[in-house]
Design a protein around this motif. Structure first.
Motif, PDB file in Angstrom:
ATOM      1  N   PRO A 178      12.410-114.509  -1.206  1.00 12.34           N
ATOM      2  CA  PRO A 178      12.196-114.122   0.184  1.00 12.34           C
ATOM      3  C   PRO A 178      11.573-112.870   0.301  1.00 12.34           C
ATOM      4  O   PRO A 178      11.499-111.901  -0.355  1.00 12.34           O
ATOM      5  CB  PRO A 178      13.726-114.198   0.711  1.00 12.34           C
ATOM      6  N   ILE A 179      10.905-112.585   1.800  1.00 11.84           N
ATOM      7  CA  ILE A 179      10.455-111.668   2.037  1.00 11.84           C
ATOM      8  C   ILE A 179      11.552-110.824   3.009  1.00 11.84           C
ATOM      9  O   ILE A 179      12.007-111.390   3.959  1.00 11.84           O
ATOM     10  CB  ILE A 179       9.151-111.501   3.000  1.00 11.84           C
ATOM     11  N   LEU A 180      11.894-109.405   2.847  1.00 11.35           N
ATOM     12  CA  LEU A 180      13.029-109.098   3.440  1.00 11.35           C
ATOM     13  C   LEU A 180      12.471-108.044   4.227  1.00 11.35           C
ATOM     14  O   LEU A 180      11.744-107.073   3.823  1.00 11.35           O
ATOM     15  CB  LEU A 180      14.035-108.221   2.607  1.00 11.35           C
ATOM     16  N   VAL A 181      12.490-108.130   5.736  1.00 14.00           N
ATOM     17  CA  VAL A 181      11.954-107.174   6.643  1.00 14.00           C
ATOM     18  C   VAL A 181      13.154-106.437   7.241  1.00 14.00           C
ATOM     19  O   VAL A 181      13.884-106.969   7.939  1.00 14.00           O
ATOM     20  CB  VAL A 181      11.411-107.775   7.731  1.00 14.00           C
ATOM     21  N   PHE A 182      12.990-104.824   7.120  1.00 14.38           N
ATOM     22  CA  PHE A 182      14.073-104.061   7.754  1.00 14.38           C
ATOM     23  C   PHE A 182      13.357-103.345   8.907  1.00 14.38           C
ATOM     24  O   PHE A 182      12.520-102.450   8.671  1.00 14.38           O
ATOM     25  CB  PHE A 182      14.702-103.011   6.582  1.00 14.38           C
TER      26      PHE A 182
END
Length: 744
Positions: free
Chosen positions: A76-80
């Motif tokens: 997954p791509i984790l966007v903070f």
């Protein structure tokens, strides 16, 4: 021999036909739709705390584990998303910030990428976890730095940990150190290869040994030392992209739009609850949902399914319910469209994080609304504009297409799918928006046509960004990994059914009539008995049901009670029909009118109509009370059962000892007036409020109390006689020695 001749002819025909195809049509051929990448947004609001870090760790690890276990096994791509917060921006402690930065940079190797989205300025040590992400996306008005808070002085001991973090993420260490120590002499160097380098002044000799500097100037703009703006970060490659919203970030990385909303179930045991929303959206729905959600929170649920099957409803109620659902941030919200979410009920799915269609379900067609009286009316232009804005707001907040949300309400809105050159992804936009910026939106593919509000069915849901369609309830449970899990279904209970019944216009009218009529009856009968109890119960049910339905609040209840108090003062304390009586009646009637609507004062045509109907309802109730009071006075004493409730004068005898008719006033022969009674004492046989009856010897007379309410069986003194009107006051002396009943 024929085949070679046919081939050139076919080519000629095809090429000729192609020449007649408009160029614009070929340009509008849809681009290939990019595959959706698994990903999730995580909101981090200042000040960053260790509790917040623990939640982030649990959620991110849960997502990485979940996606790796899927059939595709994609990372997954984790966007903070970093937000400064409203209470204490820039006050994050260095220890918490560095711990989060270390976690992001070192322990998320299972993720495809980590992205920091900074929509607003971030200052202080919260900049460190931003730097720890693989890529940075900033809002147009965002900025980063200075790292050392303005309320603190630079600590040299922090230099090496920060430098180490910058090197680990392949960022320019001198730039990060210059943001840490805003007083440092940081230089901006342009090299012959058109590159930009940041170099501390003390490092310049070493840098010039192996590099040539075409331009050497101070790095910081005047007055903004240690601050890196979004435009500058983008120009110098520190920031990958400028994005106006989380939806643009999701499109940039091909993440599903719903993933822009936090998922409370990540890293937690899923505790689901099921809430049904059936039938028209009426005012009673507000209290029903409020109670069900409070119960779900008490049970620590983190996933709530809203099963929606509604043809529409009241505009204000749907708007309030949508806000109630959109404001849920401690539970993952899923709208399950069982049959339909039409009319203003379409706002409810837009307020949920996920929207799941059951096969055959429909959503949209917001052309009409249902009034409080159950009538269908067309939306006005003002209502269309307001609801379209509200739908777009809800869609943006929950990661759905704003264009689709507007098209379900605005009949003039046309939706197209276009390639966004800023993100190189396909997205749904309004045709007028695409035409206004042709350089950004290309390859337009129509989705709907103007002429009526958009209606979406399950078969075409994916074309409008709603990608989840299931056959039944069990498949929905499988979709969320709840196979074999028992889910308690929460539907309207007996309280909700009772509230719906009591707020029906006809039942409300009946409650008002009974309440007012019994109040009049109580004033005609001595003591506080059955009529008073029935009146109080009727008004209690009226305001209780309207309070739970959301149309009445504390204000209406307080106004009604003040009206009752004012009326009591007029009747029992200050006799005479004056200011207290009028004020009490106005307050009571005003509170009843206010409790019948969600609006305080009408501003639109349908609101004026609703107000008019309420006033007619109230006037009819008052007329009914008046007629009922007249009938009561004429027939009530003759009813065998109820005539015992009426206080009758005791029989008295004439001079010859004969029993006379008690309803006939005593003979006054021999007396010019009743003035002889002034100064005499007697005993009340009924409450004086302010009029009633009192006995003076053998005389039972109608009397009027002077200023104060007087209880039954109280001693009174005659203070004045005005014709046949006898005015008394409460006796304040000692009990007379002679029994007044023996007075002749």
């Amino acid at each position: 021999m024929i085949r070679p001749a046919v081939a050139p002819l076919a080519v000629l025909l095809v090429s000729t036909a192609a020449s007649f195809i408009p160029t614009a049509s070929r340009a509008e051929a849809p681009a290939a739709r990019a595959e959706v990448t698994p990903g999730q947004f995580f909101t981090i609001t200042e000040p960053i705390t260790h509790d917040q870090i623990a939640k982030i760790q649990s959620k991110t690890r849960g997502l990485v584990k979940k996606t790796s276990a899927d059939a595709q096994g994609q990372s997954p791509i984790l966007v903070f998303q970093f937000l400064p917060g409203e209470s204490a921006p820039g006050t994050t402690d260095f220890g918490a910030a560095y711990d989060l930065a270390n976690y992001i940079s070192r322990e998320l190797g299972g993720a495809k990428s980590t992205v920091a989205y900074v929509p607003d300025p971030i200052t202080g040590f919260a900049v460190l976890p931003v730097v720890a992400c693989t890529e940075i996306v900033m809002g147009p008005n965002a900025s980063l730095g200075p790292i050392t808070p303005e309320t603190q002085s630079f600590d040299p001991a922090l230099r090496e940990p920060v430098r180490f973090l910058a090197v680990r993420k392949t960022r320019d260490p001198d730039l990060i150190l210059g943001m840490l120590d805003r007083d440092a002499d940081l230089r901006l160097i342009r090299t012959p290869d058109k590159g930009i380098r940041y170099v501390m002044a003390e490092h310049m000799p070493e840098f010039l040994k192996s590099n040539q500097a075409l331009d050497d100037r101070p790095a910081w703009e005047g007055g903004r030392r240690g601050v890196l703006t979004a435009d500058r970060a983008r120009e110098e490659g520190f920031c990958k992209r400028i994005a106006h919203s989380p939806a643009e970030v999701a499109a940039l990385y091909h993440i599903a739009g719903g993933s822009t909303v936090d998922d409370p179930t990540l890293g937690q045991n899923v505790r689901p609850v099921w809430i049904k929303i059936e039938g028209p959206i009426e005012s009673a729905m507000i209290s029903y949902l409020g109670r069900r959600l409070d119960q779900a929170r008490r049970e620590r649920s983190n996933l709530v399914f809203f099963e929606i099957d509604s043809p529409g409803g009241m505009v204000e109620t749907a708007d309030t319910v949508a806000d109630l659902i959109a404001g849920i941030d401690d539970m993952k919200t899923v709208a399950y469209l069982n049959e339909r979410a039409l009319g203003v009920a379409a706002l409810l799915p837009l307020a949920c994080r996920d929207v799941v269609f059951k096969e055959g379900a429909r959503m949209g067609d917001v052309a009409q609304f249902i009034t409080a009286r159950g009538r269908l009316e067309d939306l006005t232009e003002v209502q269309i504009a307001g609801l379209a804005e509200k739908a777009a707001f809800l869609a943006a907040k929950k990661g759905h297409s704003e264009a689709v949300a507007r098209a379900m309400i605005d009949p003039r809105a046309e939706v197209v799918e276009a390639t966004d050159q800023n993100t190189q992804g396909r997205r749904l936009v309004l045709l007028r928006e695409a035409e206004a910026d042709p350089n950004r939106f290309t390859n337009l593919e129509p989705r709907n046509r103007a002429g009526g509000p958009l209606t979406i069915d399950a078969a075409e849901a994916s074309a409008y960004g709603f990608n989840q369609v299931v056959r039944d309830f069990e498949e929905l449970k499988t979709l969320y990994g709840l196979q074999g899990v028992a889910i308690r279904v929460e539907g309207p209970g007996w309280v909700d059914s009772l509230v719906t019944l009591l707020t029906d216009p006809y039942v409300s009218w009946l409650l008002l009539f009974v309440g007012l009529f019994m109040m009049v009856v109580e004033l005609k009968l001595p003591g506080i008995g059955l009529p008073a109890i029935v009146s109080a119960l009727a008004f209690l049910l009226f305001f209780w049901s309207h309070y739970l339905s959301g149309t009445a609040d504390q204000l209406e209840i307080i106004l009604f009670l003040l009206g009752l108090i004012s009326l009591a003062v007029e009747l029992f304390v200050l006799p005479g029909f004056g200011i207290f009586g009028m004020s009490g009646i106005v307050l009571m009637l005003g509170s009843i009118v206010m409790a019948s609507h969600t609006f305080t004062w009408p501003t639109q045509d349908y609101e004026y109509r609703e107000m008019g109907l309420t006033l007619i309802q109230l006037i009819v109730a008052l007329i009914g009370v008046t007629v009922g009071a007249v009938v009561l006075a004429h027939y009530f004493p003759a009813i065998p059962i109820f005539n015992k409730l009426i206080l009758k004068p005791e029989p008295w005898t004439g001079a010859g000892g004969e029993t006379l008719d008690p309803t006939v006033k005593p003979p006054m022969e021999g007396y010019d007036s009743l003035a002889y009674l002034i100064g005499e004492t007697g005993r009340t046989t009924s409450p004086l409020r302010p009029t009633g009856k009192a006995r003076f010897g053998k005389l039972l007379l109608d009397v009027t109390a002077d200023n104060f309410y007087i209880e039954p069986d109280s001693l009174v003194e005659v203070v004045d006689v005005q014709g046949s009107r006898v005015i008394v006051k409460k006796w304040e002396g000692t009990e007379p020695d002679v029994d007044i009943d023996e007075m002749s």
